[in-house]
Design a protein around this motif. Structure first.
Motif, mmCIF file in Angstrom:
data_model
loop_
_atom_site.group_PDB
_atom_site.id
_atom_site.type_symbol
_atom_site.label_atom_id
_atom_site.label_comp_id
_atom_site.label_asym_id
_atom_site.label_seq_id
_atom_site.Cartn_x
_atom_site.Cartn_y
_atom_site.Cartn_z
ATOM 1 N N ASP A 45 -24.976 -9.111 -18.431
ATOM 2 C CA ASP A 45 -24.079 -8.408 -19.841
ATOM 3 C C ASP A 45 -22.944 -9.060 -20.221
ATOM 4 N N TRP A 46 -23.281 -9.349 -20.761
ATOM 5 C CA TRP A 46 -22.344 -9.967 -22.038
ATOM 6 C C TRP A 46 -21.218 -9.369 -22.453
ATOM 7 N N THR A 47 -21.117 -8.107 -22.856
ATOM 8 C CA THR A 47 -20.409 -6.879 -23.977
ATOM 9 C C THR A 47 -19.185 -6.535 -22.826
ATOM 10 N N ASN A 48 -19.714 -6.709 -20.786
ATOM 11 C CA ASN A 48 -18.741 -6.385 -20.066
ATOM 12 C C ASN A 48 -17.445 -7.511 -19.597
ATOM 13 N N LYS A 49 -16.608 -7.875 -20.011
ATOM 14 C CA LYS A 49 -15.728 -8.741 -19.765
ATOM 15 C C LYS A 49 -15.544 -8.797 -18.236
ATOM 16 N N ARG A 52 -20.519 -10.913 -13.941
ATOM 17 C CA ARG A 52 -20.023 -12.021 -13.472
ATOM 18 C C ARG A 52 -20.949 -13.651 -14.298
ATOM 19 N N THR A 53 -21.694 -12.914 -15.564
ATOM 20 C CA THR A 53 -21.682 -14.597 -16.301
ATOM 21 C C THR A 53 -20.344 -14.435 -17.640
ATOM 22 N N SER A 54 -19.852 -13.040 -17.810
ATOM 23 C CA SER A 54 -17.913 -13.120 -18.410
ATOM 24 C C SER A 54 -17.297 -14.259 -17.422
ATOM 25 N N ARG A 55 -17.170 -13.651 -15.988
ATOM 26 C CA ARG A 55 -16.477 -14.152 -15.858
ATOM 27 C C ARG A 55 -16.953 -15.916 -15.132
ATOM 28 N N GLU A 56 -17.570 -16.262 -15.232
ATOM 29 C CA GLU A 56 -17.674 -17.617 -14.690
ATOM 30 C C GLU A 56 -17.900 -18.750 -16.557
ATOM 31 N N MET A 57 -17.907 -17.979 -17.424
ATOM 32 C CA MET A 57 -17.810 -18.609 -18.931
ATOM 33 C C MET A 57 -16.617 -18.410 -18.726
ATOM 34 N N ASP A 59 -13.819 -19.593 -17.199
ATOM 35 C CA ASP A 59 -13.422 -20.347 -16.727
ATOM 36 C C ASP A 59 -14.632 -21.779 -17.009
ATOM 37 N N THR A 60 -13.998 -22.261 -17.379
ATOM 38 C CA THR A 60 -14.885 -23.515 -17.278
ATOM 39 C C THR A 60 -14.919 -24.605 -15.962
ATOM 40 N N SER A 61 -14.422 -24.408 -15.132
ATOM 41 C CA SER A 61 -14.529 -25.293 -14.106
ATOM 42 C C SER A 61 -14.968 -24.915 -13.293
ATOM 43 N N PHE A 62 -16.069 -23.146 -13.029
ATOM 44 C CA PHE A 62 -16.721 -22.322 -12.586
ATOM 45 C C PHE A 62 -18.408 -23.094 -12.067
ATOM 46 N N ARG A 63 -18.857 -23.768 -10.637
ATOM 47 C CA ARG A 63 -19.876 -24.279 -11.024
ATOM 48 C C ARG A 63 -20.921 -23.495 -9.857
ATOM 49 N N PRO A 64 -21.882 -22.391 -10.189
ATOM 50 C CA PRO A 64 -22.404 -21.431 -9.476
ATOM 51 C C PRO A 64 -23.347 -22.557 -8.929
ATOM 52 N N ALA A 65 -23.308 -21.959 -7.381
ATOM 53 C CA ALA A 65 -24.354 -22.913 -6.346
ATOM 54 C C ALA A 65 -25.649 -22.543 -7.003
ATOM 55 N N GLY A 82 -32.948 -27.662 -20.142
ATOM 56 C CA GLY A 82 -33.061 -26.264 -20.878
ATOM 57 C C GLY A 82 -32.085 -25.524 -20.165
ATOM 58 N N PHE A 83 -31.449 -24.023 -20.994
ATOM 59 C CA PHE A 83 -30.741 -23.554 -21.011
ATOM 60 C C PHE A 83 -30.534 -22.746 -21.754
ATOM 61 N N PRO A 84 -30.479 -20.963 -21.657
ATOM 62 C CA PRO A 84 -30.250 -19.805 -22.748
ATOM 63 C C PRO A 84 -28.933 -20.794 -23.096
ATOM 64 N N ILE A 85 -28.601 -20.185 -24.703
ATOM 65 C CA ILE A 85 -26.581 -21.294 -25.183
ATOM 66 C C ILE A 85 -25.978 -19.389 -25.041
ATOM 67 N N TRP A 86 -24.990 -19.653 -23.902
ATOM 68 C CA TRP A 86 -23.886 -18.666 -23.439
ATOM 69 C C TRP A 86 -22.476 -19.358 -24.035
ATOM 70 N N TRP A 87 -22.085 -17.843 -25.151
ATOM 71 C CA TRP A 87 -20.605 -18.204 -25.182
ATOM 72 C C TRP A 87 -20.951 -19.540 -25.964
ATOM 73 N N TYR A 88 -21.270 -20.174 -26.996
ATOM 74 C CA TYR A 88 -21.917 -21.329 -26.830
ATOM 75 C C TYR A 88 -21.901 -22.503 -26.574
ATOM 76 N N VAL A 89 -22.589 -22.446 -25.514
ATOM 77 C CA VAL A 89 -22.347 -23.405 -24.899
ATOM 78 C C VAL A 89 -23.341 -23.540 -23.276
ATOM 79 N N ALA A 90 -23.352 -24.445 -22.960
ATOM 80 C CA ALA A 90 -24.829 -24.069 -21.387
ATOM 81 C C ALA A 90 -24.127 -23.719 -20.463
ATOM 82 N N PRO A 91 -24.243 -22.516 -20.199
ATOM 83 C CA PRO A 91 -24.296 -21.846 -18.203
ATOM 84 C C PRO A 91 -23.368 -22.999 -18.075
#
Length: 157
Positions: A45-49, A52-57, A59-65, A82-91
């Motif tokens: 849910d990108w509308t919820n700050k 999980r994805t909002s928190r990850e994106m 913090d550009t140093s975050f690396r999901p396992a 390949g990937f979906p665009i999240w916040w104008y970049v790769a997840p």
């Protein structure tokens, strides 16, 4: 003859569909990048700050396992990622994947899916994660991309 790999992360299935078509038309091997902890609808849910994805994106140093590894990565010289665009970049899971291997001498070609966002700062964010590789400018595809469009794009590399 070069050995090609299509590696992809797909949150909703759209990127998976394009990745499978690309692997087929390019006669490439296919590998799905899987998060160790799968993403839920609430996570995405990108509308919820606080999602999980909002928190990850944020913090550009975050690396999901991730789970699993590409067997014999050294055999590939061209890697379509390949990937979906999240916040104008790769997840950031894509950074995790790229940093898991020695990319020296490989050609890395990003491709993405999105309803409307372009590639944005994708290459700038991925560059440090594929040290020693040639990082090509990527392309965003819509969910309805057809085989001939994918092949024409991929054959230019």
């Amino acid at each position: 003859m070069s050995k090609k790999l299509v590696a992809y992360f797909s949150a909703s299935g759209v990127t998976a569909k394009i990745a499978k078509k690309l692997a087929k038309v390019m006669h490439a091997d296919l590998y799905e990048i899987l998060p160790e902890q799968p993403y839920t609808t609430v996570d995405l849910d990108w509308t919820n700050k606080n999602s999980r994805t909002s928190r990850e994106m944020n913090d550009t140093s975050f690396r999901p396992a991730i789970t699993g590894k590409v067997k014999n990565m050294e055999q590939y010289d061209t890697i379509y990622v390949g990937f979906p665009i999240w916040w104008y970049v790769a997840p950031t899971i894509i950074n995790t994947f790229l940093e898991s291997y020695d990319m020296t001498g490989k050609t890395v070609i990003p491709f993405a899916t999105s309803g409307g966002s372009e590639m944005g700062r994708t290459n700038a964010e991925l560059e440090g994660s594929c040290k020693g590789a040639i990082l090509k400018e990527g392309k965003r595809f819509c969910s309805q991309a057809i085989d001939i469009e994918l092949k024409a794009w991929a054959e230019q590399f």
